[in-house]
Scaffold this active site. Structure first.
Site, short mmCIF file in Angstrom:
data_model
loop_
_atom_site.label_atom_id
_atom_site.label_comp_id
_atom_site.label_asym_id
_atom_site.label_seq_id
_atom_site.Cartn_x
_atom_site.Cartn_y
_atom_site.Cartn_z
N PHE A 13 0.81 -1.21 0.00
CA PHE A 13 0.00 0.00 0.00
C PHE A 13 0.84 1.27 0.00
O PHE A 13 1.74 1.43 0.84
CB PHE A 13 -0.87 0.07 1.27
CG PHE A 13 -2.02 -0.87 1.28
CD1 PHE A 13 -3.25 -0.50 0.74
CD2 PHE A 13 -1.90 -2.13 1.83
CE1 PHE A 13 -4.33 -1.37 0.75
CE2 PHE A 13 -2.97 -3.01 1.85
CZ PHE A 13 -4.20 -2.63 1.31
N ASP A 14 0.52 2.16 -0.91
CA ASP A 14 0.86 3.56 -0.69
C ASP A 14 0.03 4.00 0.51
O ASP A 14 -1.11 3.54 0.69
CB ASP A 14 0.50 4.38 -1.92
CG ASP A 14 0.56 5.86 -1.65
OD1 ASP A 14 1.64 6.35 -1.29
OD2 ASP A 14 -0.49 6.52 -1.76
N VAL A 15 0.56 4.87 1.33
CA VAL A 15 -0.13 5.26 2.56
C VAL A 15 -0.73 6.67 2.46
O VAL A 15 -1.93 6.87 2.64
CB VAL A 15 0.82 5.16 3.77
CG1 VAL A 15 0.13 5.65 5.05
CG2 VAL A 15 1.32 3.73 3.95
N THR A 18 -3.63 7.43 -0.17
CA THR A 18 -4.43 6.22 -0.40
C THR A 18 -5.18 5.83 0.86
O THR A 18 -6.38 5.53 0.82
CB THR A 18 -3.53 5.05 -0.86
OG1 THR A 18 -2.82 5.43 -2.03
CG2 THR A 18 -4.36 3.80 -1.14
#
Length: 242
Positions: A13-15, A18
């Protein structure tokens, strides 16, 4: 044809953008400063100025760089350029909220996959973000850990090496992100399967995220993280939460 959502062992995951609403965090802090100093700011204007300033050649690591960024954008917003306000913007990262669906969707996805965070934020900020999200991650890679930032392929290679040590490969990973520039394009070039979470689906433009040189059609596409979690449950034959 895209691989089944059930064929992966990891979700990376991009954090920021996102899972964490950084645009809301930045514009909210700027609005607070504006109110105290007798003016107002337009959120989209602020994000456009932020985007340009954030990607200057002398930019530093995020969110520490927000001190510098504030000094660049303040005059264009009619705000005082005092350093203390820049420090306030930087420090606000510790209280930025997750998107309303992030925490619950991550908890659902963690029942089926190992979740790995991949963020250009520094470790100190990520620790706050992770707590906000319920600490759902199996592993996490920050700019401090990797010594680089997405979209540098070297960032992704360190994640591949970690997964390899657990006996798996990049074909076991679905990369989930909102940024076409930082994530979707490079993940495609590296042969990953990706999932675009189009957080700004109801708003024109790229907001605080740099515009990509070209748009990459994702393998999977949802407008929320809850949408991804629902699709996974549906693929597994489970009842999707109302």
């Amino acid at each position: 044809m895209s691989k089944s959502l059930l064929s992966f062992k990891y979700l990376t995951f991009d954090v920021v953008g996102t899972l964490i609403d950084f645009e809301g965090g930045i514009t909210g802090c700027l609005a607070g400063i504006a109110a105290e100093t007798g003016t107002t700011v337009d959120g989209e204007t602020a994000l456009a100025l932020y985007r340009k300033a954030r990607y200057d050649t002398d930019a530093g690591l995020f969110p520490d760089d927000l001190v510098r960024v504030y000094g660049v954008i303040a005059p264009g917003l009619g705000l005082p350029a005092d350093r203390r306000y820049g420090e306030r913007l930087r420090d606000s990262a510790a209280s930025w909220s997750g998107f309303p669906d992030s925490k619950a969707a991550l908890a659902r996805l963690a029942q089926r996959y190992r979740l790995i965070a991949m963020t250009n934020a520094r470790r100190w900020a990520f620790e706050h973000f992770s707590r906000e999200l319920g600490d759902p991650f199996h592993a996490a890679f920050t700019a401090d850990d990797t010594g680089t930032e997405k979209p540098d392929p070297a960032f992704f290679q360190q994640v591949f090496a970690f997964v390899g040590r657990e006996g798996h490969g990049k074909d076991d990973i679905l990369h989930v992100a909102q940024s076409q520039y930082h994530d979707i394009g490079v993940s495609r070039s590296l042969g990953m399967t990706n999932c675009w979470i189009q957080r700004r689906h109801a708003v024109a433009g790229y907001g605080g995220t740099i515009e990509p040189a070209e748009f990459t059609v994702p393998d999977h596409h949802f407008t929320s993280l809850a949408g991804l979690a629902d699709a996974v449950d549906a693929a597994a034959g489970q009842v999707v939460p109302a």
